[in-house]
Design a protein around this motif. Structure first.
Motif, PDB file in Angstrom:
ATOM      1  N   ARG A 186     131.558 -16.205  17.404  1.00 52.30           N
ATOM      2  CA  ARG A 186     131.809 -16.506  15.991  1.00 52.30           C
ATOM      3  C   ARG A 186     131.590 -15.281  15.099  1.00 52.30           C
ATOM      4  O   ARG A 186     132.413 -15.017  14.215  1.00 52.30           O
ATOM      5  N   PRO A 187     130.503 -14.491  15.307  1.00 53.38           N
ATOM      6  CA  PRO A 187     130.343 -13.288  14.474  1.00 53.38           C
ATOM      7  C   PRO A 187     131.488 -12.289  14.637  1.00 53.38           C
ATOM      8  O   PRO A 187     131.913 -11.665  13.650  1.00 53.38           O
ATOM      9  N   SER A 188     131.994 -12.129  15.862  1.00 53.26           N
ATOM     10  CA  SER A 188     133.101 -11.201  16.095  1.00 53.26           C
ATOM     11  C   SER A 188     134.360 -11.647  15.360  1.00 53.26           C
ATOM     12  O   SER A 188     135.082 -10.842  14.771  1.00 53.26           O
ATOM     13  N   LEU A 189     134.611 -12.961  15.389  1.00 54.36           N
ATOM     14  CA  LEU A 189     135.772 -13.496  14.682  1.00 54.36           C
ATOM     15  C   LEU A 189     135.614 -13.295  13.174  1.00 54.36           C
ATOM     16  O   LEU A 189     136.556 -12.860  12.497  1.00 54.36           O
ATOM     17  N   GLY A 190     134.422 -13.613  12.648  1.00 52.33           N
ATOM     18  CA  GLY A 190     134.179 -13.452  11.215  1.00 52.33           C
ATOM     19  C   GLY A 190     134.327 -12.004  10.772  1.00 52.33           C
ATOM     20  O   GLY A 190     134.897 -11.724   9.709  1.00 52.33           O
TER      21      GLY A 190
END
Length: 224
Positions: A187-191
């Motif tokens: 999720r952090p990478s996508l954000g």
């Protein structure tokens, strides 16, 4: 006890009344199989020798990408079938691992029994052909999506596919956590990737609403 009203809405049995299905299924042998949440239903590579239709709950299909990372392909809810396109053919094996998202009930019809239905009812045959054609098209698009190596490319392809030729503003149907699972990333990478595209003028993000500012730049991104 089968829910014939639900089954009549399945892509395989669409167009048949619950009463017709009651009569038709009396002529074939079938089973109802139950699975608990997170239980393995089938493993990728297992022989596909029976048709499964979800009667209750939902399952998810997962496969490994070229790096070995597990990626969710899709969720399959009642009353859709599982891997119907792989029931016949020379290499009739499940292409993905299937896991129960919750308590699940599946209708299981062996291949030889399902063949009886195809031979004796033209509506079921037509539905089946339409279903496997649609699934082949979906899997083709999904494999194309998985071929993109960067998160930015995956985001660009996903948004352009949602927008089509006419739209510039799209409403994301999935949460960021669900999108991350769909993309096979954290999720952090996508954000972070979404934020970069916003800052660089590709898109404008407001919660689940995304405006594509320059479709040409997004298409150029896909070309690497």
């Amino acid at each position: 006890m089968l829910n014939y009203d639900l089954l009549s809405r399945s892509p395989i049995f669409r167009g048949l009344t619950p009463e017709q299905l009651t009569t038709i299924l009396q002529g074939v042998h079938y089973q109802i199989r139950n699975f608990e949440k997170n239980e393995l239903v089938v493993h990728a590579g297992d022989e596909c020798n029976r048709l499964f239709i979800v009667l209750r709950g939902s399952v998810k299909g997962e496969m490994a990408d070229y790096t070995g990372k597990t990626i969710k392909i899709e969720d399959i809810e009642a009353p859709r079938p599982l891997a119907a396109a792989f029931l016949f053919g020379q290499n009739n094996r499940f292409p993905v691992t299937v896991i129960a998202n919750e308590q699940v009930s599946l209708l299981s019809i062996e291949r030889v029994e399902f063949l009886k239905l195809l031979q004796h009812d033209s509506q079921i045959l037509t539905n089946y052909l339409n279903s496997i054609s649609s699934r082949a098209q979906f899997l083709s698009q999904r494999m194309k999506f998985l071929s993109f190596k960067t998160i930015r490319q995956k985001i660009a392809h996903y948004l352009l596919d949602l927008a089509g030729d006419r739209l510039a503003v799209v409403e994301l149907p999935l949460s960021q956590a669900q999108l991350a699972e769909f993309f096979g990333v954290t999720r952090p990478s996508l954000g972070r990737a979404m934020g970069e595209l916003d800052q660089e003028g590709y898109i404008e993000v407001q919660r689940r609403t995304v405006r594509i500012l320059d479709k040409q730049k997004m298409n150029d991104l896909l070309k690497g």
